[in-house]
Enzyme design. Structure first.
Site, short mmCIF file in Angstrom:
data_model
loop_
_atom_site.label_atom_id
_atom_site.label_comp_id
_atom_site.label_asym_id
_atom_site.label_seq_id
_atom_site.Cartn_x
_atom_site.Cartn_y
_atom_site.Cartn_z
N VAL A 188 0.85 -1.20 0.00
CA VAL A 188 0.00 0.00 0.00
C VAL A 188 0.88 1.25 0.00
O VAL A 188 0.62 2.21 -0.73
CB VAL A 188 -0.96 0.01 1.20
CG1 VAL A 188 -1.83 1.26 1.18
CG2 VAL A 188 -1.85 -1.24 1.18
N ASP A 189 1.93 1.24 0.80
CA ASP A 189 2.88 2.36 0.79
C ASP A 189 3.47 2.56 -0.60
O ASP A 189 3.52 3.68 -1.12
CB ASP A 189 4.01 2.10 1.79
CG ASP A 189 3.72 2.64 3.18
OD1 ASP A 189 2.90 3.57 3.29
OD2 ASP A 189 4.31 2.15 4.15
#
Length: 395
Positions: free
Chosen positions: A178-179
C-alpha cells in the site's frame, strides 16, 4: 532519455518512512533535484530500522530500509518549528516546483507550511500531502501504517489460506504494497500536475490517502464483489477468476502454473497424458474450472508431483504456457533476464562507498546505467551529496 525528463525541477521532500520517499525517489530517478529535509539528530525514522546496515570505513552506518527509498537525494537537517528553520524552509519553497509531505492532517498548518499558506509565496508550487486517511473525513486525524491499511482496505480478507486448511487465516503481503502503490500514485499525480502547470501556470494541491489506495488496489476483487455482492474468500495461491493459475509441487520443488485460457489447459492435459480432463464438463471451460477449483487442484496436484520440476517447466516452455519459479532474492539477482535488464544498480556514496540498489523499472537499461553514475545537482550549503549516512544538524 526520461532519466533527465525532470531536470531543473526542484523538489522539497518533507516525507518519512516509505510512501512519500518512494514517490520522491521516483522523481529523483527521473532527473529532479530532490532535497530531503530531516529532523536534526534523528532524521527519517527508517534510518534506525535495522539491521541490516551498510557500514562505511569510518563506522558510519545507513539502514538498508532507508537506502531502498532515498536514492539520488540530498539531505539537510532543518527544524521548521524554530523561527530560523522555518525561514530557511520558506526560502527553499520560494524556488521549489514540488513539495511532498506526509505529516498528520493539520500538522503543517500550525507552522504556516500548509498549501494555503504557501500558495501566495509560490503560486506554481505542486504540493502533495500523503496521509493515512486523507485530509478530510471522520478518520482523517488518525495515524496509520501500511499494515493497517492492508487490513482496513480489504486486501487481507482474501489473502491467505482458507479456513480449514493448514496455516489458515488472513495474511499481509511480504512487502508494504500500500505504501509503495501510494508512492506510485503520488508520482503520477505530481507529473500530471506539472504537465497541467505548463498550460495554466498554476500549481496544485494533491491529497493522497493510503486508505484510498488500499481500496483502489482491490482491482478485480472489488469488481467481483460489486458485481456479485459476494465477499471474496481466501483461496491461498489460487486465482479468483482463472484456473489453473497457482503454485503446484513437483517431485523436487514448487513452480507456478498459469494456464491463461482453455486452449492452454487442453495442451497441458494432452502433455500430462490426461487429455480427457479438458473434455470433462467439470473442467472444460475456465468458468467450470473456477466452480470446481478444489477438485481440479487435487487432480492436478496428483499428476504434477509424479515428475521433477524441470520435466514440467521444459514442456510448458515449448507449449507456450506461462510458468514461473519461486525464486529467493539471491536467485532473483542471479537471473539472466534481471541481469540483462540491469535491475541491480551500483552507486557510489561519498562516505559509505559502493551501494547495491534496485534500479527503477520506469527507466530503460541505458537510462538505469546513466542514473547510477549521475551526480545530483547542488542546492546550496545545507545539503549532502546523494543520501547522508548519518544526520547532522546543518541549520
Amino acid at each position: 532519455m526520461i532519466a533527465n525528463a525532470l531536470q531543473g525541477i526542484r523538489v522539497i521532500d518533507l516525507s518519512r518512512i516509505l510512501a512519500g520517499p518512494w514517490c520522491t525517489q521516483n522523481l529523483a530517478d527521473l532527473g529532479a533535484d530532490v532535497l530531503k529535509i530531516e529532523r536534526p539528530g534523528s532524521g527519517d525514522d527508517t534510518r534506525s530500522w535495522g539491521p541490516p546496515y551498510q557500514e562505511g570505513a569510518d563506522g558510519q552506518t545507513m539502514s538498508a530500509y532507508f537506502m531502498c527509498c532515498n536514492r539520488g537525494k540530498r539531505s539537510a537537517c532543518l527544524d521548521f518549528q524554530s523561527e530560523e528553520g522555518r525561514r530557511q524552509l520558506l526560502e527553499l519553497v520560494r524556488e521549489a516546483d514540488v513539495l511532498v509531505e506526509n505529516y498528520r492532517a493539520g500538522t503543517l498548518k500550525r507552522y504556516g507550511l500548509d498549501y494555503d499558506s504557501l500558495k501566495p509565496l509560490n503560486p506554481r508550487l505542486v504540493y502533495a500531502s500523503i496521509t493515512g486517511y486523507g485530509q478530510t473525513g471522520p478518520k482523517s486525524h488518525r495515524p496509520g501504517y501500511d499494515y493497517i491499511f492492508q487490513g482496513l482496505g480489504g486486501l487481507m480478507s482474501y489473502t491467505g489460506h482458507p479456513d480449514g486448511a493448514p496455516g489458515a487465516g488472513p495474511l499481509r503481503t511480504g512487502v508494504a504494497v500500500v505504501d509503495i502503490t501510494t508512492g506510485m500514485y503520488a508520482t503520477s499525480a505530481i507529473l500530471a500536475a506539472l504537465f497541467q502547470r505548463d498550460r495554466t501556470g498554476k500549481g496544485a494541491y494533491l491529497d493522497l490517502a493510503l486508505m484510498d489506495v488500499a481500496v483502489a488496489m482491490n482491482a478485480n476483487q472489488a469488481a467481483n464483489y460489486l458485481v456479485s455482492g459476494k465477499n471474496p474468500e481466501r483461496s491461498g495461491n489460487a486465482h479468483p477468476n482463472l484456473a489453473p493459475y497457482e503454485v503446484f509441487r513437483a517431485a523436487d520443488g514448487y513452480f507456478i502454473l498459469a494456464a491463461g485460457n482453455d486452449a492452454q489447459f487442453t495442451r497441458f492435459c494432452e502433455f500430462a497424458g490426461r487429455p480427457e480432463l479438458a473434455q470433462d464438463p467439470l473442467y472444460c471451460t475456465n468458468s467450470a474450472r473456477i466452480q470446481n477449483l478444489e477438485s481440479l487442484r487435487a487432480v492436478l496436484a496428483d499428476i504434477i508431483i509424479q515428475h521433477p520440476r524441470e520435466y514440467w517447466t521444459d514442456a510448458l516452455e515449448k507449449l507456450g504456457i506461462s510458468w514461473g519459479a519461486i525464486n529467493t532474492l539471491e536467485e532473483v539477482f542471479d537471473d539472466e533476464q534481471v541481469r540483462h535488464r540491469h535491475m541491480l544498480q551500483t552507486m557510489q556514496h561519498p562516505i559509505l562507498g559502493e551501494m547495491k540498489l534496485v534500479a527503477n523499472p520506469m527507466l530503460s537499461g541505458a537510462s538505469r546505467q546513466a542514473a547510477a553514475t549521475r551526480p545530483p545537482p547542488l542546492l546550496g550549503q545545507h545539503t549532502d551529496l546523494l543520501i547522508s549516512p548519518t544526520v547532522r544538524d546543518k541549520t
